[in-house]
Design a protein around this motif. Structure first.
Motif, PDB file in Angstrom:
ATOM      1  N   GLY A 133       0.683  -1.317   0.206  1.00  0.00           N
ATOM      2  CA  GLY A 133      -0.085   0.084   0.147  1.00  0.00           C
ATOM      3  C   GLY A 133       0.959   1.220  -0.027  1.00  0.00           C
ATOM      4  O   GLY A 133       1.784   1.360   0.768  1.00  0.00           O
ATOM      5  N   TRP A 134       0.575   2.303  -0.855  1.00  0.00           N
ATOM      6  CA  TRP A 134       1.481   3.166  -0.884  1.00  0.00           C
ATOM      7  C   TRP A 134       0.874   4.833  -1.199  1.00  0.00           C
ATOM      8  O   TRP A 134      -0.480   4.715  -1.367  1.00  0.00           O
ATOM      9  N   ALA A 135       1.553   5.831  -1.186  1.00  0.00           N
ATOM     10  CA  ALA A 135       1.106   7.036  -1.383  1.00  0.00           C
ATOM     11  C   ALA A 135       2.168   7.630  -2.583  1.00  0.00           C
ATOM     12  O   ALA A 135       3.415   7.136  -2.680  1.00  0.00           O
ATOM     13  N   LEU A 136       1.829   8.476  -3.298  1.00  0.00           N
ATOM     14  CA  LEU A 136       2.612   9.120  -4.368  1.00  0.00           C
ATOM     15  C   LEU A 136       2.789  10.523  -3.766  1.00  0.00           C
ATOM     16  O   LEU A 136       1.805  11.292  -3.670  1.00  0.00           O
ATOM     17  N   GLU A 187       9.559  14.373  -3.786  1.00  0.00           N
ATOM     18  CA  GLU A 187      10.703  13.665  -2.989  1.00  0.00           C
ATOM     19  C   GLU A 187      11.142  14.346  -1.636  1.00  0.00           C
ATOM     20  O   GLU A 187      11.250  13.630  -0.499  1.00  0.00           O
ATOM     21  N   PRO A 188      10.887  15.775  -1.564  1.00  0.00           N
ATOM     22  CA  PRO A 188      10.967  16.209   0.014  1.00  0.00           C
ATOM     23  C   PRO A 188      10.117  15.431   1.014  1.00  0.00           C
ATOM     24  O   PRO A 188      10.379  15.374   2.146  1.00  0.00           O
ATOM     25  N   VAL A 246       6.824   7.269 -11.779  1.00  0.00           N
ATOM     26  CA  VAL A 246       7.455   7.154 -10.441  1.00  0.00           C
ATOM     27  C   VAL A 246       8.922   6.652 -10.619  1.00  0.00           C
ATOM     28  O   VAL A 246       9.257   5.725 -11.289  1.00  0.00           O
ATOM     29  N   ARG A 247       9.766   7.639 -10.029  1.00  0.00           N
ATOM     30  CA  ARG A 247      11.163   7.339 -10.193  1.00  0.00           C
ATOM     31  C   ARG A 247      11.952   6.796  -9.193  1.00  0.00           C
ATOM     32  O   ARG A 247      13.083   6.063  -9.133  1.00  0.00           O
ATOM     33  N   ARG A 248      11.411   6.719  -7.881  1.00  0.00           N
ATOM     34  CA  ARG A 248      12.022   6.156  -6.706  1.00  0.00           C
ATOM     35  C   ARG A 248      11.050   5.756  -5.847  1.00  0.00           C
ATOM     36  O   ARG A 248       9.868   6.299  -5.540  1.00  0.00           O
ATOM     37  N   GLN A 274      -0.298  12.585  -5.424  1.00  0.00           N
ATOM     38  CA  GLN A 274       0.569  13.161  -6.664  1.00  0.00           C
ATOM     39  C   GLN A 274       1.909  13.263  -6.167  1.00  0.00           C
ATOM     40  O   GLN A 274       2.362  13.614  -5.078  1.00  0.00           O
ATOM     41  N   GLY A 275       3.001  12.927  -7.006  1.00  0.00           N
ATOM     42  CA  GLY A 275       4.257  12.994  -6.969  1.00  0.00           C
ATOM     43  C   GLY A 275       5.245  12.006  -7.768  1.00  0.00           C
ATOM     44  O   GLY A 275       4.498  11.188  -8.185  1.00  0.00           O
ATOM     45  N   ASP A 276       6.391  12.110  -7.741  1.00  0.00           N
ATOM     46  CA  ASP A 276       7.171  11.194  -8.644  1.00  0.00           C
ATOM     47  C   ASP A 276       7.901  10.165  -7.748  1.00  0.00           C
ATOM     48  O   ASP A 276       8.581   9.503  -8.172  1.00  0.00           O
ATOM     49  N   CYS A 277       7.477  10.219  -6.462  1.00  0.00           N
ATOM     50  CA  CYS A 277       8.119   9.281  -5.527  1.00  0.00           C
ATOM     51  C   CYS A 277       6.892   8.427  -4.795  1.00  0.00           C
ATOM     52  O   CYS A 277       6.007   8.914  -4.511  1.00  0.00           O
ATOM     53  N   LEU A 278       7.318   6.966  -4.744  1.00  0.00           N
ATOM     54  CA  LEU A 278       6.479   6.195  -4.171  1.00  0.00           C
ATOM     55  C   LEU A 278       6.536   5.893  -2.616  1.00  0.00           C
ATOM     56  O   LEU A 278       7.753   5.295  -2.555  1.00  0.00           O
ATOM     57  N   VAL A 279       5.806   5.937  -1.490  1.00  0.00           N
ATOM     58  CA  VAL A 279       6.271   5.904  -0.155  1.00  0.00           C
ATOM     59  C   VAL A 279       5.373   4.581  -0.080  1.00  0.00           C
ATOM     60  O   VAL A 279       4.139   4.590   0.242  1.00  0.00           O
TER      61      VAL A 279
END
Length: 148
Positions: free
Chosen positions: A64-67, A70-71, A121-123, A90-95
């Motif tokens: 399960g994640w959030a986008l 990076e900060p 997603v890049r990271r 929204q964002g390019d990082c997946l937590v």
């Protein structure tokens, strides 16, 4: 033996129930306060930010994640802050704030699914919790991974 498959797109109530039923049997999640777990799972399910790994009818993994930007991801990883559900889409990082896999091939299948399903997603960010109480931060680049 049944093939491993990754499943998404369930009805929200079914996805939430299945995630709770699966994670409550895993010690790292069973010890967590229910309100925290329920709020985070509900947000992920409602955004469609989840995936189950199944072998036959048995759940053998869950992500399960959030986008986020990076900060925000770096602050979360460092334990310096969380983020509201409204900021988790929204964002390019997946937590990855929920991650459970019964075996290494389950982890690989979930990561491959996320990399293919989320091409922008890049990271990937996660926290690995160990039974002895240690936590290890994880950063995994997804930009150059092969897409399935």
């Amino acid at each position: 033996m049944h093939a491993l498959r990754v499943v998404t797109g369930l009805a929200p109530d079914a996805a939430f129930g299945r995630a709770c039923a699966h994670l409550m049997t895993r010690p790292a999640f069973a010890r967590a306060p229910f309100g925290h777990i329920a709020r985070a799972l509900a947000g992920q399910v409602n955004r469609g930010h989840y995936a189950f790994a199944l072998r036959g009818a048995a759940t053998v993994g869950f992500a399960g994640w959030a986008l986020v930007a990076e900060p925000v991801a770096e602050a979360w990883l460092a334990g310096a802050g969380g983020f509201a559900d409204a900021a988790a889409g929204q964002g390019d990082c997946l937590v990855l704030n929920f991650w459970q896999a019964d075996a290494p091939e389950v982890s690989r299948a979930l990561v491959e699914h996320m990399a293919a399903a989320l091409p922008g997603v890049r990271r990937l960010y996660a926290k690995r919790h160990y039974p002895d109480g240690r936590t290890r931060p994880v950063r995994l680049g997804l930009e150059r991974r092969e897409r399935a």
